[in-house]
Write an enzyme that holds these catalytic residues in place. Structure first.
Site, PDB file in Angstrom:
ATOM      1  CG  HIS A   1      -3.855   7.498  -5.106  1.00 50.53           C
ATOM      2  ND1 HIS A   1      -3.358   7.026  -3.863  1.00 50.53           N
ATOM      3  CD2 HIS A   1      -3.602   7.027  -5.969  1.00 50.53           C
ATOM      4  CE1 HIS A   1      -2.947   5.752  -4.314  1.00 50.53           C
ATOM      5  NE2 HIS A   1      -3.117   5.546  -4.934  1.00 50.53           N
TER       6      HIS A   1
ATOM      7  CG  HIS B   1      -6.072   1.938  -6.607  1.00 48.50           C
ATOM      8  ND1 HIS B   1      -5.199   1.685  -7.150  1.00 48.50           N
ATOM      9  CD2 HIS B   1      -4.885   3.327  -6.432  1.00 48.50           C
ATOM     10  CE1 HIS B   1      -4.312   1.430  -7.129  1.00 48.50           C
ATOM     11  NE2 HIS B   1      -3.657   2.642  -6.378  1.00 48.50           N
TER      12      HIS B   1
HETATM   13  P1  AMP Z   1      -0.564   2.721  -5.926  1.00 49.25           P
HETATM   14  O1  AMP Z   1      -1.786   1.435  -6.555  1.00 49.25           O
HETATM   15  O2  AMP Z   1       0.492   3.001  -5.703  1.00 49.25           O
HETATM   16  O3  AMP Z   1      -0.647   3.361  -6.405  1.00 49.25           O
HETATM   17  O4  AMP Z   1      -1.071   2.472  -4.541  1.00 49.25           O
HETATM   18  C1  AMP Z   1      -1.760   2.107  -3.479  1.00 49.25           C
HETATM   19  C2  AMP Z   1      -2.709   2.730  -2.458  1.00 49.25           C
HETATM   20  O5  AMP Z   1      -3.481   1.575  -2.084  1.00 49.25           O
HETATM   21  C3  AMP Z   1      -1.782   2.873  -1.389  1.00 49.25           C
HETATM   22  O6  AMP Z   1      -1.801   4.505  -1.654  1.00 49.25           O
HETATM   23  C4  AMP Z   1      -1.372   2.704  -0.215  1.00 49.25           C
HETATM   24  O7  AMP Z   1      -0.922   3.566   1.324  1.00 49.25           O
HETATM   25  C5  AMP Z   1      -3.263   2.400  -0.261  1.00 49.25           C
HETATM   26  N1  AMP Z   1      -3.446   0.826   0.569  1.00 49.25           N
HETATM   27  C6  AMP Z   1      -2.943  -0.792   0.956  1.00 49.25           C
HETATM   28  N2  AMP Z   1      -3.452  -1.336   0.859  1.00 49.25           N
HETATM   29  C7  AMP Z   1      -4.587  -0.670   2.314  1.00 49.25           C
HETATM   30  C8  AMP Z   1      -5.766  -0.628   2.570  1.00 49.25           C
HETATM   31  N3  AMP Z   1      -5.991  -1.942   2.527  1.00 49.25           N
HETATM   32  N4  AMP Z   1      -7.020   0.368   2.967  1.00 49.25           N
HETATM   33  C9  AMP Z   1      -6.443   1.196   2.226  1.00 49.25           C
HETATM   34  N5  AMP Z   1      -5.726   1.578   1.351  1.00 49.25           N
HETATM   35  C10 AMP Z   1      -4.987   0.695   1.217  1.00 49.25           C
END
Ligand code: AMP
Length: 137
Positions: free
Chosen positions: A103, A101
């Protein structure tokens, strides 16, 4: 190894709700529930990949095309001045969800970011931001 029980795979399957921003044949975009700034959006491929290294060039290119199309619209819709792209690979780098993913974090001049994966936003606020962004597409 890709684990299709991760939370973003469940979102793609429709098993978990999300504040959808955009979807096409290869990518899906939705609001981060713990936004670092208003309008913080995640762009994911529909293809299985845990991170940047096990995704094909085409999968990455598809995500980038979606980011390039969405980012300026999110910036305008949120009244921001620019945007930050973040992408984490591996636990040591801060990755918490093991489906690739990107951001898109809108930035306003002089405004600092909230912490990464910090506080849950109010669902009504997220719904309102998603509505405003979708209307700008
Ligand atoms: P990262 O793996 O650290 O790049 O980030 C994962 C991101 O997913 C974080 O910013 C969380 O806030 C976000 N996140 C986790 N669960 C959900 C969800 N169910 N829906 C949307 N965002 C999510």
């Amino acid at each position: 190894m890709y684990d299709d029980n991760n939370i973003f795979a469940k979102i793609l399957k429709g098993d978990i709700p999300s504040h959808k921003i955009y979807e096409d044949d290869t990518t899906y975009a939705f609001l981060d529930v713990m936004p670092r700034s208003d309008g913080h959006t995640l762009v994911i491929p529909k293809a299985d990949a845990t991170g940047l290294l096990d995704a094909s060039g085409q999968v990455i290119a598809n995500c980038m095309a979606t980011i390039q199309m969405l980012a300026p619209k999110i910036v305008d819709a949120m009244g921001a001045d620019g945007f930050l792209i973040q992408q984490f690979n591996g636990e040591a780098a801060g990755q918490t969800v093991f489906h690739l993913h990107f951001h898109i974090v809108p930035r306003k001049l002089g405004q600092s970011l909230r912490p990464h994966a910090g506080e849950m936003a109010d669902p009504e606020t997220l719904a309102s931001h998603a509505h405003i962004i979708r209307a700008a597409l």
